[in-house]
Design an enzyme around this catalytic site. Sequence first.
Site, short mmCIF file in Angstrom:
data_model
loop_
_atom_site.label_atom_id
_atom_site.label_comp_id
_atom_site.label_asym_id
_atom_site.label_seq_id
_atom_site.Cartn_x
_atom_site.Cartn_y
_atom_site.Cartn_z
N ARG A 106 -8.67 -0.50 4.38
CA ARG A 106 -7.76 0.51 3.81
C ARG A 106 -6.43 -0.13 3.44
O ARG A 106 -5.80 0.26 2.47
CB ARG A 106 -7.49 1.62 4.83
CG ARG A 106 -8.71 2.42 5.17
CD ARG A 106 -8.34 3.65 5.95
NE ARG A 106 -7.28 4.38 5.26
CZ ARG A 106 -6.74 5.51 5.72
NH1 ARG A 106 -7.15 6.00 6.87
NH2 ARG A 106 -5.79 6.13 5.07
N ARG A 129 -4.70 10.73 4.33
CA ARG A 129 -3.72 11.81 4.44
C ARG A 129 -2.61 11.69 3.39
O ARG A 129 -1.98 12.67 3.04
CB ARG A 129 -3.16 11.91 5.83
CG ARG A 129 -2.65 10.58 6.35
CD ARG A 129 -1.98 10.77 7.70
NE ARG A 129 -0.71 11.44 7.51
CZ ARG A 129 -0.49 12.72 7.78
NH1 ARG A 129 -1.47 13.46 8.23
NH2 ARG A 129 0.68 13.24 7.60
N ARG A 133 -0.25 14.50 13.26
CA ARG A 133 0.35 14.22 11.95
C ARG A 133 0.45 15.47 11.07
O ARG A 133 -0.15 15.58 10.00
CB ARG A 133 -0.45 13.11 11.26
CG ARG A 133 -0.49 11.87 12.15
CD ARG A 133 -1.00 10.66 11.50
NE ARG A 133 -0.10 10.17 10.46
CZ ARG A 133 -0.45 9.15 9.68
NH1 ARG A 133 -1.64 8.62 9.81
NH2 ARG A 133 0.36 8.72 8.74
N VAL A 155 7.46 6.90 17.34
CA VAL A 155 7.21 7.59 16.08
C VAL A 155 5.97 8.47 16.14
O VAL A 155 5.99 9.63 15.75
CB VAL A 155 7.11 6.57 14.91
CG1 VAL A 155 6.74 7.27 13.61
CG2 VAL A 155 8.41 5.79 14.77
N LYS A 180 0.85 -1.21 0.00
CA LYS A 180 0.00 0.00 0.00
C LYS A 180 0.88 1.25 0.00
O LYS A 180 0.67 2.17 -0.78
CB LYS A 180 -0.88 0.00 1.25
CG LYS A 180 -1.58 1.33 1.51
CD LYS A 180 -2.50 1.29 2.71
CE LYS A 180 -1.84 1.59 4.00
NZ LYS A 180 -1.61 3.02 4.29
N ASN A 181 1.89 1.27 0.88
CA ASN A 181 2.66 2.51 1.08
C ASN A 181 3.73 2.72 0.02
O ASN A 181 4.48 3.69 0.09
CB ASN A 181 3.24 2.56 2.50
CG ASN A 181 2.14 2.76 3.52
OD1 ASN A 181 1.00 3.08 3.18
ND2 ASN A 181 2.46 2.53 4.79
N CYS A 235 -5.46 12.41 12.82
CA CYS A 235 -6.17 11.14 12.67
C CYS A 235 -6.03 10.42 14.01
O CYS A 235 -5.46 10.94 14.96
CB CYS A 235 -5.57 10.31 11.53
SG CYS A 235 -3.97 9.65 11.95
N ASP A 285 4.29 0.45 12.31
CA ASP A 285 3.10 -0.17 11.70
C ASP A 285 2.92 -1.61 12.13
O ASP A 285 1.93 -2.24 11.77
CB ASP A 285 3.20 -0.13 10.16
CG ASP A 285 3.06 1.29 9.66
OD1 ASP A 285 3.38 1.55 8.50
OD2 ASP A 285 2.64 2.15 10.46
C1 EPZ Z 1 4.05 6.97 6.70
O1 EPZ Z 1 3.25 7.97 7.27
C2 EPZ Z 1 3.15 5.77 6.47
N1 EPZ Z 1 2.08 6.13 5.53
C3 EPZ Z 1 2.56 5.33 7.81
O2 EPZ Z 1 1.77 4.16 7.58
C4 EPZ Z 1 3.71 4.97 8.75
O3 EPZ Z 1 3.18 4.61 10.01
C5 EPZ Z 1 4.65 6.19 8.89
O4 EPZ Z 1 5.10 6.59 7.59
C6 EPZ Z 1 5.86 5.87 9.75
O5 EPZ Z 1 6.57 4.79 9.20
C7 EPZ Z 1 2.35 6.13 4.20
O6 EPZ Z 1 3.47 5.86 3.77
C8 EPZ Z 1 1.21 6.47 3.29
P1 EPZ Z 1 5.97 10.32 8.99
P2 EPZ Z 1 3.82 9.50 7.38
O7 EPZ Z 1 5.84 11.60 8.22
O8 EPZ Z 1 4.70 9.78 6.23
C9 EPZ Z 1 5.96 13.60 12.40
C10 EPZ Z 1 -0.07 2.80 7.74
O9 EPZ Z 1 -0.49 2.20 8.71
N2 EPZ Z 1 5.94 14.59 11.31
O10 EPZ Z 1 7.19 9.48 8.77
O11 EPZ Z 1 2.64 10.37 7.62
C11 EPZ Z 1 4.68 12.80 12.46
O12 EPZ Z 1 3.70 13.48 13.22
C12 EPZ Z 1 0.38 4.23 7.87
O13 EPZ Z 1 0.09 2.30 6.59
C13 EPZ Z 1 5.99 15.95 11.62
O14 EPZ Z 1 6.05 16.34 12.78
O15 EPZ Z 1 4.70 9.41 8.69
C14 EPZ Z 1 5.12 11.52 13.13
O16 EPZ Z 1 5.13 11.70 14.53
C15 EPZ Z 1 0.02 4.78 9.21
N3 EPZ Z 1 5.95 16.85 10.60
C16 EPZ Z 1 6.56 11.34 12.63
O17 EPZ Z 1 6.97 12.61 12.13
C17 EPZ Z 1 5.88 16.45 9.28
O18 EPZ Z 1 5.87 17.33 8.39
C18 EPZ Z 1 6.71 10.33 11.51
O19 EPZ Z 1 5.76 10.66 10.53
C19 EPZ Z 1 5.83 15.08 8.99
C20 EPZ Z 1 5.86 14.16 10.02
#
Ligand code: EPZ
Length: 417
Positions: A396, A92, A121, A326, A22-23, A116, A304
């Site tokens: 999803r 998102r 996020r 995370v 998916k990702n 969410c 995840d």
């Molecule tokens: C990706 O989300 C994945 N989604 C998530 O999978 C996964 O849990 C996550 O990476 C971590 O591995 C997709 O790839 C579509 P991050 P993402 O930006 O990119 C903070 C699933 O179950 N952050 O790496 O949104 C954020 O709040 C989903 O398939 C900021 O503060 O995750 C978090 O605490 C759930 N500012 C941390 O960084 C930003 O601009 C990591 O988030 C961006 C992120």
Amino acid sequence: MDKMIIQGGERLIGEIQIGGAKNAALPLFMASLLTEEPVHLHNVPALRDVDTVEKLLTNMDITVKRGGRDAEVQAKALDTIEAPYDLVRTMRASVLVMGPLLARAHEAKVSLPGGCAIGTRPINLHLDGFAALGAEIDLEHGYVHARAGKLRGTTIDLPIPTVTGTENLMMAAALAEGVTVIENAAREPEVVELGNFINQMGGRISGLGTKTLIIEGVNALHGAEYTIMPDRVEAATYMVAAGMTRGNLLLKGARPEHLKAVIDKLMEAGMEIKAENGGLRCLLIGPIKSVDAKTLPYPGFPTDVQAQLMAMMSFANGLSVISESVFENRFMHVSELKRMGADIQVEGHSAIIRGKESLSGAPVMATDLRASASLVLAGLAAHGTTEISRIYHLDRGYERMDEKLRAVGAKIERVKS
Ligand code: EPZ
């Protein structure tokens, strides 16, 4: 809304085919906006989130043709530069349209994703990166409005190795003037997959899989054909299912090189996991041992898979501590697991789990994608009947989960409620 009804106690034995990731699928669909030529994707998973991306791109007058596990995407022109709230709030990852729109149409109007279940996020790091590449960013009425001339390569130092942040900025930089260096980039296999795909399209990205990405902007990208990698989180989920039910599963297509931290942790918990026939053979040797874990960016233990491991530790001998580093609120599954008799205490970012001989089935509610998977796993191993509501969360990210589980012996039914 459909429900899942599970009679626990069956050992899972047989083979499960792992689907496309998916990702990886989501960013690859978005990267198709970087060229006016057609792009062909294979091994596309049949998931709600992929349907959402299809709707989003179709809304933007982009041609999306899907048939089975294949998709053809063609963004001849990018006249519509908006990603509306009703779609962004359901997924998102829609924010990933920003990079390609800025790179090719020099403008993007994308609804702020909002929080969410697992946290606020924010996307501030995406926006800071776009600004560094020369975009003007305005926030108005819940939308991000970004405008730019030709983006200009620069060095971007990410405070957090954000996965979709890295992906968004890599796509924007692919068509920028000059070279962009992204420091502290995310190293997830799905990020590497996106970089490989952009290179297939004529992009010039190096350092994929390391903390430093170097993207040499090019004038234009051309069409490409790509087969999407297997879903390592789906595979991890079924690995845990094999352990929790004392079963024996061959996960076809699962790649051990994407799952090292998970394999190490599950073997520490008493499983045997080894490569076999292009997949992974997973079984439990002896009792489930309690293990500690801390989620980290790749290559650390993936967030995840945190909820799934917690479900397993609820049945282990002894005490486990699982820390979530995370996301700030990814313990929504705890209260539901406790309804099934699990002994879990949350202290800040850590959960302390006292394993029990067994849990008892109960009516529970899914809250987010991976939490709902952990409830299915707990239901498979518990005694009695577990009824899971709001399983649209499951759809999803898991393709035909009830069918795949029934085929290896689970007593699981999906019913309309
Ligand atoms: C990706 O989300 C994945 N989604 C998530 O999978 C996964 O849990 C996550 O990476 C971590 O591995 C997709 O790839 C579509 P991050 P993402 O930006 O990119 C903070 C699933 O179950 N952050 O790496 O949104 C954020 O709040 C989903 O398939 C900021 O503060 O995750 C978090 O605490 C759930 N500012 C941390 O960084 C930003 O601009 C990591 O988030 C961006 C992120």
